[in-house]
Structure formats: structure tokens, C-alpha cells
Design an enzyme around this catalytic site. Sequence first.
Site, PDB file in Angstrom:
ATOM      1  N   LYS A   1      -0.178  -9.471   8.235  1.00 40.11           N
ATOM      2  CA  LYS A   1       0.983  -9.212   9.460  1.00 40.11           C
ATOM      3  C   LYS A   1       0.737  -9.567  10.814  1.00 40.11           C
ATOM      4  O   LYS A   1       1.532 -10.038  11.648  1.00 40.11           O
ATOM      5  CB  LYS A   1       1.324  -7.704   9.305  1.00 40.11           C
ATOM      6  CG  LYS A   1       1.942  -7.564   7.770  1.00 40.11           C
ATOM      7  CD  LYS A   1       2.457  -6.010   7.650  1.00 40.11           C
ATOM      8  CE  LYS A   1       1.548  -5.110   7.932  1.00 40.11           C
ATOM      9  NZ  LYS A   1       0.478  -4.851   6.624  1.00 40.11           N
TER      10      LYS A   1
ATOM     11  N   ARG B   1       7.049   1.990   6.457  1.00 42.17           N
ATOM     12  CA  ARG B   1       6.051   1.886   5.147  1.00 42.17           C
ATOM     13  C   ARG B   1       6.726   3.008   4.023  1.00 42.17           C
ATOM     14  O   ARG B   1       5.672   2.786   3.337  1.00 42.17           O
ATOM     15  CB  ARG B   1       4.641   2.234   5.632  1.00 42.17           C
ATOM     16  CG  ARG B   1       3.849   1.084   6.084  1.00 42.17           C
ATOM     17  CD  ARG B   1       2.279   1.827   6.683  1.00 42.17           C
ATOM     18  NE  ARG B   1       1.253   0.770   6.424  1.00 42.17           N
ATOM     19  CZ  ARG B   1       0.705   0.022   7.325  1.00 42.17           C
ATOM     20  NH1 ARG B   1       1.140   0.072   8.597  1.00 42.17           N
ATOM     21  NH2 ARG B   1      -0.431  -0.672   7.153  1.00 42.17           N
TER      22      ARG B   1
ATOM     23  N   ARG C   1     -12.791  -8.663   7.837  1.00 41.08           N
ATOM     24  CA  ARG C   1     -12.348  -8.489   9.312  1.00 41.08           C
ATOM     25  C   ARG C   1     -13.195  -7.718  10.103  1.00 41.08           C
ATOM     26  O   ARG C   1     -14.014  -6.678   9.600  1.00 41.08           O
ATOM     27  CB  ARG C   1     -11.013  -7.623   8.869  1.00 41.08           C
ATOM     28  CG  ARG C   1     -10.344  -7.526  10.150  1.00 41.08           C
ATOM     29  CD  ARG C   1      -8.824  -7.353   9.947  1.00 41.08           C
ATOM     30  NE  ARG C   1      -8.598  -6.235   9.183  1.00 41.08           N
ATOM     31  CZ  ARG C   1      -7.409  -5.748   8.900  1.00 41.08           C
ATOM     32  NH1 ARG C   1      -6.034  -6.454   9.029  1.00 41.08           N
ATOM     33  NH2 ARG C   1      -7.085  -4.815   8.180  1.00 41.08           N
TER      34      ARG C   1
ATOM     35  N   ARG D   1     -13.640  -1.809  11.011  1.00 42.74           N
ATOM     36  CA  ARG D   1     -12.764  -0.545  11.007  1.00 42.74           C
ATOM     37  C   ARG D   1     -13.117   0.362  10.052  1.00 42.74           C
ATOM     38  O   ARG D   1     -13.307  -0.200   8.958  1.00 42.74           O
ATOM     39  CB  ARG D   1     -11.269  -1.063  10.802  1.00 42.74           C
ATOM     40  CG  ARG D   1     -10.463  -1.498  12.031  1.00 42.74           C
ATOM     41  CD  ARG D   1      -9.204  -2.171  11.851  1.00 42.74           C
ATOM     42  NE  ARG D   1      -8.175  -1.322  11.073  1.00 42.74           N
ATOM     43  CZ  ARG D   1      -6.906  -2.102  10.597  1.00 42.74           C
ATOM     44  NH1 ARG D   1      -6.493  -3.221  11.252  1.00 42.74           N
ATOM     45  NH2 ARG D   1      -6.271  -1.510   9.724  1.00 42.74           N
TER      46      ARG D   1
ATOM     47  N   ARG E   1      -5.966   2.395   0.252  1.00 35.73           N
ATOM     48  CA  ARG E   1      -4.586   1.765   1.018  1.00 35.73           C
ATOM     49  C   ARG E   1      -3.839   0.924   0.356  1.00 35.73           C
ATOM     50  O   ARG E   1      -2.561   1.044   0.336  1.00 35.73           O
ATOM     51  CB  ARG E   1      -5.430   0.825   2.290  1.00 35.73           C
ATOM     52  CG  ARG E   1      -5.661   1.772   3.348  1.00 35.73           C
ATOM     53  CD  ARG E   1      -6.595   0.830   4.357  1.00 35.73           C
ATOM     54  NE  ARG E   1      -5.769   0.247   5.293  1.00 35.73           N
ATOM     55  CZ  ARG E   1      -6.344  -0.804   5.848  1.00 35.73           C
ATOM     56  NH1 ARG E   1      -7.667  -1.148   5.915  1.00 35.73           N
ATOM     57  NH2 ARG E   1      -5.401  -1.484   6.655  1.00 35.73           N
TER      58      ARG E   1
HETATM   59  P1  AMP Z   1      -2.475  -1.131  10.031  1.00 35.83           P
HETATM   60  O1  AMP Z   1      -3.249  -1.683  11.222  1.00 35.83           O
HETATM   61  O2  AMP Z   1      -0.914  -1.403  10.005  1.00 35.83           O
HETATM   62  O3  AMP Z   1      -3.056  -1.453   8.631  1.00 35.83           O
HETATM   63  O4  AMP Z   1      -2.100   0.302   9.725  1.00 35.83           O
HETATM   64  C1  AMP Z   1      -3.571   1.253   9.950  1.00 35.83           C
HETATM   65  C2  AMP Z   1      -3.278   2.544   9.417  1.00 35.83           C
HETATM   66  O5  AMP Z   1      -2.395   3.209  10.165  1.00 35.83           O
HETATM   67  C3  AMP Z   1      -2.756   2.675   8.061  1.00 35.83           C
HETATM   68  O6  AMP Z   1      -3.663   2.474   7.019  1.00 35.83           O
HETATM   69  C4  AMP Z   1      -2.093   3.941   8.132  1.00 35.83           C
HETATM   70  O7  AMP Z   1      -3.001   5.181   8.090  1.00 35.83           O
HETATM   71  C5  AMP Z   1      -1.526   4.180   9.536  1.00 35.83           C
HETATM   72  N1  AMP Z   1      -0.068   3.633   9.485  1.00 35.83           N
HETATM   73  C6  AMP Z   1       0.225   2.448  10.306  1.00 35.83           C
HETATM   74  N2  AMP Z   1       1.677   2.280  10.334  1.00 35.83           N
HETATM   75  C7  AMP Z   1       2.022   3.231   9.603  1.00 35.83           C
HETATM   76  C8  AMP Z   1       3.429   3.763   9.102  1.00 35.83           C
HETATM   77  N3  AMP Z   1       4.421   3.155   9.433  1.00 35.83           N
HETATM   78  N4  AMP Z   1       3.490   5.066   8.457  1.00 35.83           N
HETATM   79  C9  AMP Z   1       2.368   5.745   8.121  1.00 35.83           C
HETATM   80  N5  AMP Z   1       1.039   5.497   8.526  1.00 35.83           N
HETATM   81  C10 AMP Z   1       1.050   4.218   9.231  1.00 35.83           C
END
Ligand code: AMP
Length: 219
Positions: free
Chosen positions: A13, A88, A127, A160, A171
Site C-alpha cells: 500500500k 480496516r 522490510r 518494526r 496481523r
Molecule cells: P500499517 O502501517 O498500515 O501496517 O499499520 C500498522 C498497525 O497500525 C496495524 O497493524 C494496526 O495495529 C494499526 N492500524 C493502522 N491502521 C489501522 C486502522 N485503520 N484500524 C485499526 N488499527 C490500525
Amino acid sequence: MNFILLGAPGSGKGTVAEALNKSFGLTHISTGDLFRMNIGNCTELGQKAKAFIDKGDLVPDDITVAMVKGRLSDKDCLSGFMLDGFPRTIPQAEALETMLQLTGQKIDAVINLQVSDAVIIRRISDRRVCKECGATYSISFNPPLKEDHCDVCDGLIVQRADDMPDTVLTRLATYARKTKPLVDYYAGKGILMTVDNEMGIGFAMRQIQDELKSKNIIN
Ligand code: AMP
């Protein structure tokens, strides 16, 4: 134009958002980045979110929706935005719809990035991110020039916490249970575009441009 980028963790993304930004100049809103920024700045929101993120769980809907509502009210979102990692869950999607109705805005397209689990697991284990500026690297395909240091700011490159193997499995399971239903939700609204993102960014962008043209969203 307002877009949503949908896809499992590691589906690319962030990379697609960067390319779309170059093509269309939309404001990029990544909820993951917003949470990480709050964690880095030790805000109350960041402290609340950290425990969920480190375990690979979703941050509760009320916290996430309030954060996005605040960000979408910023001026730079008026001329078009791209939501990356939000919504999400179905309740988040419904909350977004209500928010946009109030401002007379709408989502033009939901870009659903498809990548197999095997590729996702390889991409995530490769990553690395810069602790200081958040620049992203792949140790196999795009390593930093100087080992463990960022090309942009010389900050330390780390993995991370939520990219560790056990957390990645959590996840992916969370994605299948809570986020995947959004594919049918947006297909039902007639705004879903499915894009194969296993073959690199050039191929993905061509599919996106073709779909946007066929739906008359761009010329
Ligand atoms: P990402 O960088 O998009 O993979 O997000 C990292 C983490 O942030 C995710 O695994 C969730 O724990 C949290 N997160 C990001 N976006 C959301 C969302 N829309 N709803 C809930 N948790 C989120």
C-alpha cells in the site's frame, strides 16, 4: 478524487500510495504512519495505540476513527486524499461514510491490492524502516547504501516490532477476519478495483490507470 487503498499488511500500500501521489498529487493519509508518529512523539493517543500495534492487533475503532476525523478536517484533504490502511473494519467504513456525507465528499475508488501470503511474508520479513524519518527499505531488493543507516537522514535502520514473524501471522489473521469483509462491502457499492501487486509497481500502476480510465474517473 478520493481513494482508499485496501490490502493485507505487506501488500504494498505504501509503495502504491507514493506512486499515486506522484501521478495525482493526492494527500496521503496512512493510519499506520499517524499511529507511529504519535508513538514516536509519546502522545496520549500513541500510548493507547502502542500495545495493540505491538501485538499485531487493530487499534480500537473509536480511537482510530477520531484520529482520521481530525486528519480529514485538515485543509490539504479538500483537494483529494488517499486513505492507506483505513478503513480496516466495517464499522470504520460506516463511520467514514458518515464523515464524508457531512462534508459533501465521497470515495471515488477503492483500490484492492492482491498479493499471495507467501510473497507478503517474504516482503515483511525483508522490510526495514528508518527510526528517524520512516524511509522504507527491503534488505533483498532495496538495501540502504550504508549498512543499517538511512540513505536519506543517516538514522538507524530497524525492523518494526510488528514485522516480527509471530506478529505478522496475527496481523494476517486479523486482516482475514476484520478487513477482508470490506472487499465485498465496497464491491457492493460498485467502487472496488482489484489490482495484482505481485509483479512490481509499474505493472500495478498500469492496471490502476486503465481501471480509472474505464470508469471515467480520469481521462
Ligand atoms: P500499517 O502501517 O498500515 O501496517 O499499520 C500498522 C498497525 O497500525 C496495524 O497493524 C494496526 O495495529 C494499526 N492500524 C493502522 N491502521 C489501522 C486502522 N485503520 N484500524 C485499526 N488499527 C490500525
